[in-house]
Scaffold this motif. Structure first.
Motif, PDB file in Angstrom:
ATOM      1  N   TYR A   1       2.196  10.565 -13.088  1.00 56.93           N
ATOM      2  CA  TYR A   1       2.724  10.815 -11.753  1.00 56.93           C
ATOM      3  C   TYR A   1       2.648   9.572 -10.876  1.00 56.93           C
ATOM      4  O   TYR A   1       1.981   8.597 -11.202  1.00 56.93           O
ATOM      5  CB  TYR A   1       2.024  12.001 -11.083  1.00 56.93           C
TER       6      TYR A   1
ATOM      7  N   ARG B   1       4.927  11.033   3.918  1.00 65.25           N
ATOM      8  CA  ARG B   1       3.594  10.453   4.025  1.00 65.25           C
ATOM      9  C   ARG B   1       2.719  10.781   2.831  1.00 65.25           C
ATOM     10  O   ARG B   1       1.904   9.952   2.417  1.00 65.25           O
ATOM     11  CB  ARG B   1       2.943  10.949   5.328  1.00 65.25           C
ATOM     12  N   THR B   2       2.877  11.963   2.300  1.00 61.97           N
ATOM     13  CA  THR B   2       2.009  12.395   1.200  1.00 61.97           C
ATOM     14  C   THR B   2       2.883  13.014   0.116  1.00 61.97           C
ATOM     15  O   THR B   2       3.109  14.213   0.090  1.00 61.97           O
ATOM     16  CB  THR B   2       0.984  13.428   1.717  1.00 61.97           C
TER      17      THR B   2
ATOM     18  N   TRP C   1       8.044   7.133   3.738  1.00 63.77           N
ATOM     19  CA  TRP C   1       8.764   7.940   4.728  1.00 63.77           C
ATOM     20  C   TRP C   1       8.207   9.351   4.644  1.00 63.77           C
ATOM     21  O   TRP C   1       7.936   9.976   5.662  1.00 63.77           O
ATOM     22  CB  TRP C   1      10.253   7.889   4.384  1.00 63.77           C
TER      23      TRP C   1
ATOM     24  N   ASP D   1       0.806  -1.223   0.000  1.00 65.26           N
ATOM     25  CA  ASP D   1       0.000   0.000   0.000  1.00 65.26           C
ATOM     26  C   ASP D   1       0.835   1.268   0.000  1.00 65.26           C
ATOM     27  O   ASP D   1       0.316   2.351   0.255  1.00 65.26           O
ATOM     28  CB  ASP D   1      -0.964   0.068   1.209  1.00 65.26           C
TER      29      ASP D   1
ATOM     30  N   ASN E   1       2.780   6.887  -0.086  1.00 60.03           N
ATOM     31  CA  ASN E   1       2.658   7.080   1.353  1.00 60.03           C
ATOM     32  C   ASN E   1       3.808   6.316   1.987  1.00 60.03           C
ATOM     33  O   ASN E   1       3.693   5.130   2.257  1.00 60.03           O
ATOM     34  CB  ASN E   1       1.297   6.538   1.821  1.00 60.03           C
TER      35      ASN E   1
ATOM     36  N   GLU F   1      -3.197   1.801  -8.676  1.00 59.12           N
ATOM     37  CA  GLU F   1      -2.167   1.756  -7.644  1.00 59.12           C
ATOM     38  C   GLU F   1      -0.910   1.046  -8.101  1.00 59.12           C
ATOM     39  O   GLU F   1       0.193   1.379  -7.690  1.00 59.12           O
ATOM     40  CB  GLU F   1      -2.736   0.987  -6.444  1.00 59.12           C
TER      41      GLU F   1
ATOM     42  N   VAL G   1       0.084   5.034  -3.527  1.00 56.37           N
ATOM     43  CA  VAL G   1      -1.267   5.520  -3.272  1.00 56.37           C
ATOM     44  C   VAL G   1      -2.024   5.635  -4.591  1.00 56.37           C
ATOM     45  O   VAL G   1      -3.164   5.221  -4.714  1.00 56.37           O
ATOM     46  CB  VAL G   1      -1.204   6.875  -2.537  1.00 56.37           C
ATOM     47  N   TRP G   2      -1.353   6.165  -5.585  1.00 56.45           N
ATOM     48  CA  TRP G   2      -1.983   6.310  -6.891  1.00 56.45           C
ATOM     49  C   TRP G   2      -0.904   6.556  -7.936  1.00 56.45           C
ATOM     50  O   TRP G   2       0.098   7.222  -7.638  1.00 56.45           O
ATOM     51  CB  TRP G   2      -2.982   7.474  -6.889  1.00 56.45           C
TER      52      TRP G   2
ATOM     53  N   GLN H   1       2.201   8.745  -6.691  1.00 53.91           N
ATOM     54  CA  GLN H   1       1.881   9.304  -5.378  1.00 53.91           C
ATOM     55  C   GLN H   1       2.086   8.204  -4.359  1.00 53.91           C
ATOM     56  O   GLN H   1       1.561   7.101  -4.524  1.00 53.91           O
ATOM     57  CB  GLN H   1       0.421   9.758  -5.410  1.00 53.91           C
TER      58      GLN H   1
ATOM     59  N   PHE I   1      -0.561   7.353 -12.372  1.00 53.31           N
ATOM     60  CA  PHE I   1      -1.362   7.901 -13.462  1.00 53.31           C
ATOM     61  C   PHE I   1      -0.433   8.083 -14.657  1.00 53.31           C
ATOM     62  O   PHE I   1       0.668   8.597 -14.517  1.00 53.31           O
ATOM     63  CB  PHE I   1      -1.913   9.254 -12.986  1.00 53.31           C
TER      64      PHE I   1
ATOM     65  N   ALA J   1      -4.591   4.467 -14.982  1.00 54.05           N
ATOM     66  CA  ALA J   1      -4.453   4.935 -13.604  1.00 54.05           C
ATOM     67  C   ALA J   1      -4.717   3.773 -12.672  1.00 54.05           C
ATOM     68  O   ALA J   1      -5.476   2.866 -12.999  1.00 54.05           O
ATOM     69  CB  ALA J   1      -5.434   6.078 -13.328  1.00 54.05           C
TER      70      ALA J   1
END
Lengths: 762, 762
Positions: free
Chosen positions: B210, B218-219, B216, B192, B214, B264, B195-196, B212, B198, B262
């Motif tokens: 891109y 987090r976002t 070290w 996990d 989560n 994960e 996150v995403w 994305q 694309f 798109a």
């Protein structure tokens, strides 16, 4: 004394004048219409075309139960079902009348007492933060909704501006008052739909964050900024998903007064102490771009904390829009139906850009709308039929901006396609066809063009040539979509053919005759799926033969979408005469069409289709779904136009009732309502992309349309009654109207269209 | 004849001149140093402080195996381990020398033959797209890396600009050449983490998208734009996660030539036909903001497709940076160690903004850097010690921009804290203390200030008062962090006390004496964790008593982080004399300090600490971890500074070798290298926040520092040899230096620092 008389006179004049200016149409709108059964409308607060639809959610079931699609979820497309006993909370985004769903972002719920971060269940509301409520203490108006939350005795009131939802909660005295912010909540919420959520408590009255989802819109993010009218005394979060890696964040107790939270499954609470009847006001602004823009939207649109003033402003906006058509109806019920239809027609597409003009594009980049307002939520399979034509008539500026939004979408699309069904910077590909082209063609043909029409036509042509889209390559090559290549092959072929015709019309208007010729030829492709042996449109295979097993009534995997062959076989709005001829001429066609409305449809046929109730059907005529919306007007192309008049009045009566369960099917982002408005006024855009309206049977006594060009167009109906449904005479500015049509340009000139009604047809 | 002679002479002069201008320091850099064992450096291509670190990954193990942390993952902090037999591919972002990790974005791998979208395993590389390789056909230079991928006989070459990774692959003849783009790949990849992701294939030579995560951070989102030098013939994707809801996307075969993907867990392939020895060039630009900015970065930084030209440009950048210190070493090995240390010191912090100045801030909004270059990757617990002081000396402009980046971070932080350990618009909270303040204080005290110094001091004060941060509230109230409140309580207390002293120094310089007084008082808090009964710093409980069970050698949960009490008890750089006094005076202290370097540490003690090898330890002196970096200089505060000289030369020799396994511990974003550079030059910033450097024992014969103010500072070492480690005399511009220090301002004036060395100490 004389002076006093003069003053009094002036005062009376002012009273009368302001009374006239402030004619109250809000009284005729009931946002609860359609909230029971399949209308899929929401009762909450929003301004016309507002970006925020702040509305109660009475439940939002998981999309799956035990690994299978949960059919009950469908009831909650708009979050609210009238029969439900509880309210989970108030979320900020809702579709109106869709037959599939998404959104429901940022649910807010006020509670008191023991903190509960689970919503609980409808049968045991005390197990969570949700509350019981009663319709007796519920009130819904344009841009205002209120309800008493019985469990904790909290009065909830909602209003909005374009981008800000405003909540006012009146609490009892409590040491433990809470505002719950549920970021897990959403409509059509399946496992893993939340991709990421993020929250920052910027200070004791300001919270920002975002929610990113993978749903009907595959890659959607909504940002927010929320302010409280009173400082939070404490706050906290819970994360309902744990991560194998916590990193150095573990050094904090993040659940308690820690101002930064992120994760997939979060719920937050903000705690207050309240005095008796103390009001807490929450302003909740949205942005498609950033929390910075959301905050800017909030500060610009709602500088103060005066709930009543914001509500008044929103309701004035509504009154202004509703006043664009002033009708005299036969009764109060019709007034309600009409203005509620106007209300529903003006809910979407919704504004999709910030105060500074920024919005997220389909390419996920931030764009700035230069010289137009960017809109989203294009339910085009539905709305190209009557809603956008209605906008061309009564909201031409907005319709132009919608088209410019669609053209921006096309530029940003990696497929270089105009929207099919788009919302929030996403194409969701819902339904079939490429009906954007009909919206654009309709505007071009009607001369409602502030965009570059030739560029727009190019976008249409490009869209109609994306060969990997839904059988389109084969359609172009062979003239139809083979059933063994794509499901719904017949409805797709028919819709492509219509859309192609609309492109041709725009091309002709722009004098691009090569394009006209190409697409007029393509528009004849409907003939390729007509099976003369049955007299119906029928799925055809790659080898050219028609599919063997075939039931003209079934909608279940038989080549059609949201409709059966019976209904879809009549879908040739671009060439009704040609269709009638091919179907054996008027003599054969008329009894055929008659039987549509009178035949008995076995029960199991409409069990197959989820988005209409039995109420949405007359015989085998399915008004609850859009493919038949032009059908009642088909009689106009025969010697019996009086049957159009008769049917229209019947459909208006049977399919639209001013009650919570008054809509026979999904309102579909206003398409059903736009049908109602047009048909009530006595004319209908039978084939978008044409200047012509087909005349029906007006259901009002009088209507005055205030056009944006400053002219008014009056529909004056003589001898009107529920029984006098037949039109014996039509006069346009005193001149008899020949045939069954009027032209858009006639209306634009202003004037009077006079109908004389009769109890018997000519 | 005379003319020819003149021409020849001119030619020779030009040759000499250009030769001088182009002195080649690249030859002394070996990017492979530290890639074996625990150095955690990467061998790939990057420009100084570049945003792209394009480097081979030889494996990236999952963070968890069977639900448990997988300790082997640690080896892959930089993606590359020298002993590995295969290369998985080349990804675009890498930390240099960290002891925890993240990044590894966008792995590219060229293959031929059957398409494989799994990486395969190291022992069976044929099961996936990875390839065997040999060091014999591998070459690493600053901004250039090449390797022959043996499995498919593809020569891979890499170079970069600041924001663009440039790949050149020389293929054999193939009908099935592929470029794999693996969006699932990453460093420290746990379940996990993605996150995403694309991807859009904009056209047959341009791809954007891109990732994305989560992790070290987090976002974190990184955007890219990638171009191929030759059109793709076909392409496709695979998604390694399925979703319950597919929506209308299911109408497409998204795996095959569908331009939009798109999800994960995605891997994409791009297919080509290649001739024998055909080169395909890929330019891969990154952006923290958007694909639009990434594309702009690509077009601005790499307008052409000339790999050699881009490489030359990058290497010239490196040569310019390396030339800032010209040394004469005792031997070639030392040249390599020195310039490789310079290279490693100039890798991070990295540029974190687009060509247009935009970057993502900690608040996740897009900001524009006005008047400075925004940087990220602040490993401050490490780098405040010597790297940032080194930058104050040799990269003052950059250090100022780094501080302005840190101040922007503080403004964007919801905690209003300066960075602790930050990367890519995220605070990851790694390690302890708030050492940003020491970086800022060091710059203020040394007068390297282009920022608003008072505002910066305010940011320091604000940071030092965030009471919910890591025991800080109790520290402020009670003067120490209790062990029963926070783990690592002693090291945290000691570091806070030092940081507080540095704030005081900045305050004194800015004449804010109230602040000075407050923080000087706080800087004495180290005394509160000193246990006179043992002579060591010792964990103290809330009730004031010292913790009972306590082992001065253990690093395992005994109140210290990355160090034991033995080492950490010496951490009072702000008051070494006070510390020596409290420890019983010089007489007791000297043998105590001696024993640190000579004692035998039982094996199990350094098994507890993961980020150094036995090589990183001398006795119980742990050079591989930072808390001891000032320790060898402590002898300067006694009557025996010659022991500093002796130890420094020993550490330089033992801890830094010009070999792949030459680093005894993580290079820690250049801190280890900065220690080497300073100590090699003969002085060290013992307490950042002070103008003073402690003198050690230079290990070069000569060094010329080219300062940004245009001056040069020369270190001239007489009588230098491996045996002559003792300093018998030091002259600054001909004047004898009294004591063991020189001042930063002395260096800035330019001049000559002369050391005279001897085989015996005075």
């Amino acid at each position: 004394m004389k002076k006093i008389c003069v003053l009094l006179l002036v005062f009376v004049i002012i009273l009368i004048k302001s009374g006239a200016a402030q004619e109250n149409f809000l009284q005729y709108v009931n946002p609860l219409i359609g909230t029971k059964k399949m209308g899929h409308t929401f009762p909450g607060a929003t301004v016309p075309f507002g970006a925020v639809q702040l509305s109660p959610d009475t439940d939002t079931l998981p999309y799956e139960m035990g690994g299978k699609y949960n059919p009950d979820v469908y009831k909650y497309c708009a979050g609210y079902q009238y029969d439900d006993p509880t309210i989970v909370g108030f979320s900020h985004t809702h579709f109106s009348g869709t037959g599939h769903s998404d959104l429901g972002d940022f649910l807010i719920m006020p509670t008191t007492g023991r903190l509960q971060l689970n919503p609980g269940t409808a049968d045991k509301p005390e197990t969570g933060y949700r509350s019981r409520f009663r319709h007796a203490s519920e009130r819904a108006e344009p841009d205002y909704y209120s309800v008493l939350l019985d469990d904790d005795h909290i009065l909830a009131e909602l209003t909005t501006t374009t981008r800000v939802g405003v909540h006012q909660y009146t609490f009892p005295k409590s040491e433990d008052a809470h505002i719950i912010l549920d970021l897990m909540h959403g409509i059509y919420n399946y496992k893993d739909k939340n991709v990421w959520t993020f929250v920052r408590v910027e200070n004791d009255t300001l919270v920002t964050g975002y929610r990113q989802t993978n749903g009907w819109a595959r890659t959607r993010t909504v940002y927010f900024a929320m302010t409280f009218s009173k400082p939070v005394t404490s706050y906290g979060f819970a994360s309902f998903k744990s991560y194998p890696y916590k990193g150095f964040w573990r050094r904090f107790d993040q659940s308690d007064n820690f101002p930064e939270m992120a994760g997939e499954q979060l719920r937050a609470h903000f705690d207050f102490k309240t005095g008796d009847q103390e009001k807490i006001l929450i302003k909740f602004a949205l942005s498609p771009v950033s929390t910075k823009n959301a905050l800017e939207n909030l500060q610009t649109e709602t500088p103060g904390n005066d709930f009543e003033a914001i509500k008044k402003q929103g309701q004035q906006k509504w009154n202004k829009e509703l006043a664009k058509i002033k009708i005299e109806a036969l009764n109060k019920e019709d007034m309600t139906s009409f203005y509620t239809a106007m209300y529903h027609a003006f809910l979407s597409p919704t504004v999709y850009m910030d105060q500074n003009g920024e919005y997220k594009g389909l390419d996920q980049n931030v764009h700035k709308a230069e010289g137009f307002t960017n809109y989203t939520t294009f339910s085009l399979w539905d709305t190209y039929r009557a809603l956008h034509p209605f906008f061309n008539l009564i909201q031409p500026k907005r319709n132009n901006d919608m088209i410019r939004s669609m053209l921006a979408h096309q530029q940003q699309s990696v497929h270089k396609m105009l929207p099919v069904w788009s919302h929030y910077a996403n194409e969701n590909w819902c339904m079939s066809g490429y009906h954007s082209v009909a919206v654009i063609a309709d505007a071009i043909v009607k001369g409602n063009v502030s965009f570059d029409a030739n560029q727009a036509l190019n976008a249409c042509i490009q869209t109609a040539n994306v060969r990997y889209y839904d059988g389109l390559g084969t359609y172009i090559r062979r003239g139809y979509v083979p059933e063994d290549e794509r499901p719904n092959s017949v409805s797709t072929t028919l819709e492509y053919a219509f859309d192609d015709w609309s492109i041709a019309q725009a091309a002709r208007r722009l004098n691009r005759m090569d394009v006209y010729d190409t697409f007029m030829k393509r528009s004849q492709n409907w003939k390729n799926v007509y099976d003369p042996s049955t007299g119906f449109m029928r799925p055809r295979l790659s080898n050219g033969s028609f599919r063997k097993d075939f039931d003209v009534l079934s909608t279940n995997g038989q080549g059609f979408i949201e409709g059966n062959s019976w209904n879809y076989s009549l879908f040739v709005p671009q060439d009704p005469k040609g269709m009638i001829a091919l179907m054996g001429g008027e003599k054969k066609f008329l009894p055929h069409l008659d039987s549509l409305f009178t035949m008995h449809l076995p029960d199991h046929f409409f069990e197959e289709t989820e988005d209409i109730t039995r109420d949405g059907i007359i015989g085998n005529y399915v008004h609850g779904n859009e493919p038949s919306h032009h059908v009642a007007y088909l009689y106009n192309f025969t010697a019996q136009p009086w049957k159009t008049q008769e049917r229209i009045r019947m459909i208006l009566k049977m399919q639209y009732k001013p009650s919570v369960d008054g809509l026979g099917g999904n309102d579909d982002c206003g398409q059903m309502s736009a049908w109602y408005i047009f048909s009530t006024l006595g004319f209908y855009p039978f084939a978008p992309g044409s200047e012509e309206y087909q005349l029906g049977s007006p259901a009002i006594k009088k209507a005055v349309l205030q056009l944006e060009n400053g002219k008014t167009f009056t529909i004056d109906v003589q001898n009107q009654s529920d029984k006098n449904v037949y039109v014996s005479k039509v006069l346009l500015n005193g001149q008899p109207v020949k045939g069954t049509t009027i032209r858009h340009s006639d209306i634009l000139k202003g004037g009077v269209l006079q109908f004389v009604m009769a109890a018997r047809h000519r």
